[in-house]
Scaffold this active site. Structure first.
Site, PDB file in Angstrom:
ATOM      1  N   GLU A 164     -48.422  -7.701 -30.646  1.00 46.45           N
ATOM      2  CA  GLU A 164     -47.394  -6.784 -31.155  1.00 46.45           C
ATOM      3  C   GLU A 164     -46.345  -7.583 -31.906  1.00 46.45           C
ATOM      4  OE1 GLU A 164     -45.195  -4.540 -28.160  1.00 46.45           O
ATOM      5  OE2 GLU A 164     -43.520  -4.316 -29.571  1.00 46.45           O
ATOM      6  N   ARG A 174     -38.339  -6.504 -36.354  1.00 44.42           N
ATOM      7  CA  ARG A 174     -36.933  -6.853 -36.143  1.00 44.42           C
ATOM      8  C   ARG A 174     -36.491  -8.006 -37.017  1.00 44.42           C
ATOM      9  NH1 ARG A 174     -36.903  -7.224 -29.589  1.00 44.42           N
ATOM     10  NH2 ARG A 174     -38.237  -5.430 -29.272  1.00 44.42           N
ATOM     11  N   LYS A 185     -45.752   3.195 -23.009  1.00 43.13           N
ATOM     12  CA  LYS A 185     -45.025   1.972 -22.665  1.00 43.13           C
ATOM     13  C   LYS A 185     -43.895   2.377 -21.707  1.00 43.13           C
ATOM     14  CE  LYS A 185     -41.751  -0.956 -25.224  1.00 43.13           C
ATOM     15  NZ  LYS A 185     -41.527  -1.756 -26.434  1.00 43.13           N
TER      16      LYS A 185
END
Ligand code: 3PG
Length: 217
Positions: free
Chosen positions: A51, A55, A138
């Site tokens: 993943e 950001r 999640k």
């Protein structure tokens, strides 16, 4: 034409991803020159599902680089907006992860054919996702939101939902999460510490990945 997907399709894919390895590395890539080495080290160490969080300014380029790694499966994390979803798919992400979920984000993922591992923190959030067919979710931020005991408490009333806890998970507590019947894998950044990434110490990262697989696999 883009192939759309549904919540159940996404859940099926998420379950497959969770079964490929006990840990999904959560990566914050600051240096595009580190992306290929980092991804390859994790895949060599036995963690093929990666993943890359959206950001950093080079995150989309990092996804494109890592998508070339043989044996790797690269997704985009920190998806917030529909535009993030479009950018992630264009870069080559084959799954998405989000800290929470909105109708707009889910719609965008479904329209773009991107399986979404959406975040939930409470029974109500988990149930709202389940209403749309998202039964693999999640749990974020895992440690701060109640940790393994909280998640285990959801297993009895909500047995249909499987979780990937992320946020504050480490080698020290991952086994406790994985012992819960509703947890199939965890997410975490501990397998890619920033000092090792900065130093391009790919052997160290491969070892951390391998240790995680040995201890938790
Ligand atoms: C994040 O917020 O970056 C992810 O949940 C990973 O959290 P971690 O750095 O605590 O593993």
């Amino acid at each position: 034409m883009t192939k759309t997907i549904t919540g159940p399709d996404a859940s099926k894919r998420n379950l497959e991803l969770c079964q490929m390895a006990p840990v999904i590395p959560v990566l914050v890539v600051n240096d595009i020159n580190a992306s290929a080495g980092l991804g390859a080290a994790l895949v060599r160490g036995g963690l093929p599902v990666l993943e890359v969080t959206l950001r950093t300014s080079c995150a989309l380029d990092a996804i494109a680089e890592m998508a070339k790694i043989k044996g790797g499966i690269v997704g985009a994390g920190t998806l917030i907006t529909a535009k993030d979803v479009e950018n992630a798919v264009a870069a080559g992400a084959t799954f998405g992860v989000s800290p929470g979920a909105t109708a707009a984000l889910i719609d965008a993922c479904e329209a773009n054919g991107l399986p979404l591992l959406a975040g939930a923190t409470s029974a109500s959030e988990a149930m709202a996702l389940m209403e749309r067919g998202y039964t693999v979710q999640k749990f974020f931020p895992a440690q701060a939101a109640g940790g393994a005991s909280f998640l285990k408490s959801l297993a009895s009333p909500l047995p249909q939902i499987t979780f990937c806890p992320t946020g504050g998970v480490s080698l020290a507590n991952a086994a406790e999460y994985l012992a819960s019947p509703n947890v199939k894998c965890v997410g975490g950044s501990w397998v890619a510490p920033s000092d090792a990434v900065k130093a391009h110490d790919w052997d160290a990262i491969e070892t951390l990945a391998r240790d995680a697989v040995t201890a938790l696999g």
